[in-house]
Design an enzyme around this catalytic site. Structure first.
Site, PDB file in Angstrom:
ATOM      1  N   LYS A 171       0.879  -1.180   0.000  1.00 52.61           N
ATOM      2  CA  LYS A 171       0.000   0.000   0.000  1.00 52.61           C
ATOM      3  C   LYS A 171       0.913   1.226   0.000  1.00 52.61           C
ATOM      4  O   LYS A 171       1.173   1.848   1.029  1.00 52.61           O
ATOM      5  CB  LYS A 171      -0.900  -0.046   1.237  1.00 52.61           C
ATOM      6  CG  LYS A 171      -2.193   0.710   1.067  1.00 52.61           C
ATOM      7  CD  LYS A 171      -3.178   0.347   2.168  1.00 52.61           C
ATOM      8  CE  LYS A 171      -4.293   1.367   2.252  1.00 52.61           C
ATOM      9  NZ  LYS A 171      -5.074   1.548   1.032  1.00 52.61           N
TER      10      LYS A 171
HETATM   11  N1  PPE Z   1      -7.587  -2.514  -2.687  1.00 57.54           N
HETATM   12  C1  PPE Z   1      -7.036  -1.279  -2.686  1.00 57.54           C
HETATM   13  C2  PPE Z   1      -6.296  -0.815  -3.897  1.00 57.54           C
HETATM   14  C3  PPE Z   1      -7.188  -0.473  -1.565  1.00 57.54           C
HETATM   15  O1  PPE Z   1      -6.657   0.753  -1.553  1.00 57.54           O
HETATM   16  C4  PPE Z   1      -7.914  -0.959  -0.443  1.00 57.54           C
HETATM   17  C5  PPE Z   1      -8.105  -0.095   0.766  1.00 57.54           C
HETATM   18  C6  PPE Z   1      -8.445  -2.260  -0.498  1.00 57.54           C
HETATM   19  C7  PPE Z   1      -8.240  -3.012  -1.641  1.00 57.54           C
HETATM   20  C8  PPE Z   1      -9.162  -2.877   0.666  1.00 57.54           C
HETATM   21  O2  PPE Z   1      -8.257  -3.171   1.713  1.00 57.54           O
HETATM   22  P1  PPE Z   1      -8.704  -3.225   3.243  1.00 57.54           P
HETATM   23  O3  PPE Z   1      -9.006  -1.835   3.661  1.00 57.54           O
HETATM   24  O4  PPE Z   1      -7.532  -3.807   3.938  1.00 57.54           O
HETATM   25  O5  PPE Z   1      -9.906  -4.097   3.325  1.00 57.54           O
HETATM   26  N2  PPE Z   1      -8.288   1.283   0.492  1.00 57.54           N
HETATM   27  C9  PPE Z   1      -8.123   2.237   1.545  1.00 57.54           C
HETATM   28  C10 PPE Z   1      -7.928   3.630   1.023  1.00 57.54           C
HETATM   29  C11 PPE Z   1      -9.070   4.239   0.273  1.00 57.54           C
HETATM   30  C12 PPE Z   1      -8.773   5.676  -0.090  1.00 57.54           C
HETATM   31  O6  PPE Z   1      -9.545   6.238  -0.879  1.00 57.54           O
HETATM   32  O7  PPE Z   1      -7.824   6.264   0.416  1.00 57.54           O
HETATM   33  C13 PPE Z   1      -9.221   2.119   2.594  1.00 57.54           C
HETATM   34  O8  PPE Z   1     -10.260   1.505   2.343  1.00 57.54           O
HETATM   35  O9  PPE Z   1      -9.028   2.630   3.689  1.00 57.54           O
END
Ligand code: PPE
Length: 304
Positions: free
Chosen positions: A159
């Site tokens: 990330k």
């Molecule tokens: N894929 C991506 C690319 C992603 O950024 C997130 C979280 C997820 C999947 C889901 O991961 P998890 O939160 O561990 O279930 N995206 C974060 C950031 C969003 C933003 O706009 O900034 C979030 O959901 O916090």
């Protein structure tokens, strides 16, 4: 959405006033995207404020840093303690938590070795990521012409701030075309994920989601939803999904910390339909679990 300001941000080991949490314009990460971050939620559980899967998020942040040869100067436990401190200082009960570690001021050029690693943790109230209406009745998604970064270009499991340039292009393309969100395919053409969320589909009562090799960020919500669904008796299959299968699915939904569980009601002009039974049951279960109402999952909550 303007950020609802609170009083303090945790920065490099201490609490600073919201407007004092600043960096120099020659901050390495501003130029080269050399930061790693997390998105975490704290919920107002029945027993008090609780951070959902706190340790798993901080462990992922350390893994993201490792992939970029970045040494975060705080351990997982120290970061978790800092989160509790900044939530308490701001007297918040329910909030979004944004920790970030980034290469700071001190060196320009691609070799970041001389730039110090700085760490900040901000918290604020963040409601439904794609709107209340969307969370209730479903959103409209568009398959992006930009494919998701592939593992030999950038590590999808990290990330990293710079990697979100890919997500922003997909997001803007979808918004400009009048949709709410994008769906990205991987470099092979299989379904990967949204720009900031993982994706699931339901077909004939079976739940499907793409595997890690489809260039996804392995979401902590995704993993939680897989566990909850299996415990509820559903069959969950992690395998490659084609765009056609998605368009023909009975139900489609996104998962993520910000988006939680949000139904998709239309993709590229194909109607998926209003939120189905599986999606609604999972939403309700997720709501109960994050509010401490299911003792089987209390170990997912870090009460502050
Ligand atoms: N894929 C991506 C690319 C992603 O950024 C997130 C979280 C997820 C999947 C889901 O991961 P998890 O939160 O561990 O279930 N995206 C974060 C950031 C969003 C933003 O706009 O900034 C979030 O959901 O916090």
């Amino acid at each position: 959405m303007p950020i609802p300001e609170v009083e303090y941000i945790w920065m490099n080991g201490r609490l600073v006033q919201w407007h004092e949490a600043k960096v120099h314009v020659l901050t390495h990460a501003l130029h080269y995207g050399s930061g790693v971050f997390e998105g975490i939620r704290c919920y107002r559980a029945e027993q008090g404020p609780a951070v959902f899967r706190h340790r798993e998020h901080m462990q992922r942040m350390h893994r993201s840093a490792k992939l970029y040869h970045m040494q975060i100067p705080y351990s997982v436990d120290e970061l978790m303690q800092a989160v509790r401190e900044v939530i308490k200082a701001n007297r918040l009960e329910e909030c979004y938590i944004r920790p970030i570690a980034f290469r700071g001021y001190g060196e320009m050029g691609l070799n970041p070795a001389g730039a110090p690693v700085e760490v900040a943790i901000a918290v604020w109230s963040w409601g439904a990521y794609l709107g209340e209406e969307g969370q209730r009745n479903g959103i409209r998604a568009k398959t992006s012409s930009f494919c998701r970064i592939s593992p030999n270009v950038l590590p999808p499991i990290a990330k990293c701030t710079g990697q979100y340039a890919n997500s922003i292009l997909a997001k803007l393309e979808a918004l400009n075309a009048g949709y709410d969100e994008a769906i990205m395919l991987d470099h092979r053409g299989f379904v990967s994920e949204g720009p900031g969320e993982n994706i699931f589909m339901v077909a004939d009562g079976v739940i499907y989601t793409p595997p890690e090799h489809a260039s996804i960020l392995p979401g902590i919500t995704r993993e939680s939803v897989i566990t909850l669904a299996e415990d509820m008796g559903y069959r969950v299959v992690v395998r490659d999904i084609t765009r056609a299968e998605l368009l023909a699915a009975d139900e489609v939904f996104f998962t993520g910390t910000a988006v939680e569980i949000t139904p998709v009601r239309e993709i590229d002009g194909y109607e998926i339909g209003k939120p189905g039974e599986v999606t609604r049951k999972l939403q309700q279960k997720f709501f109960d679990v994050t509010r401490g109402r299911d003792e089987r999952y209390l170990h997912w909550l870090d009460f502050i």
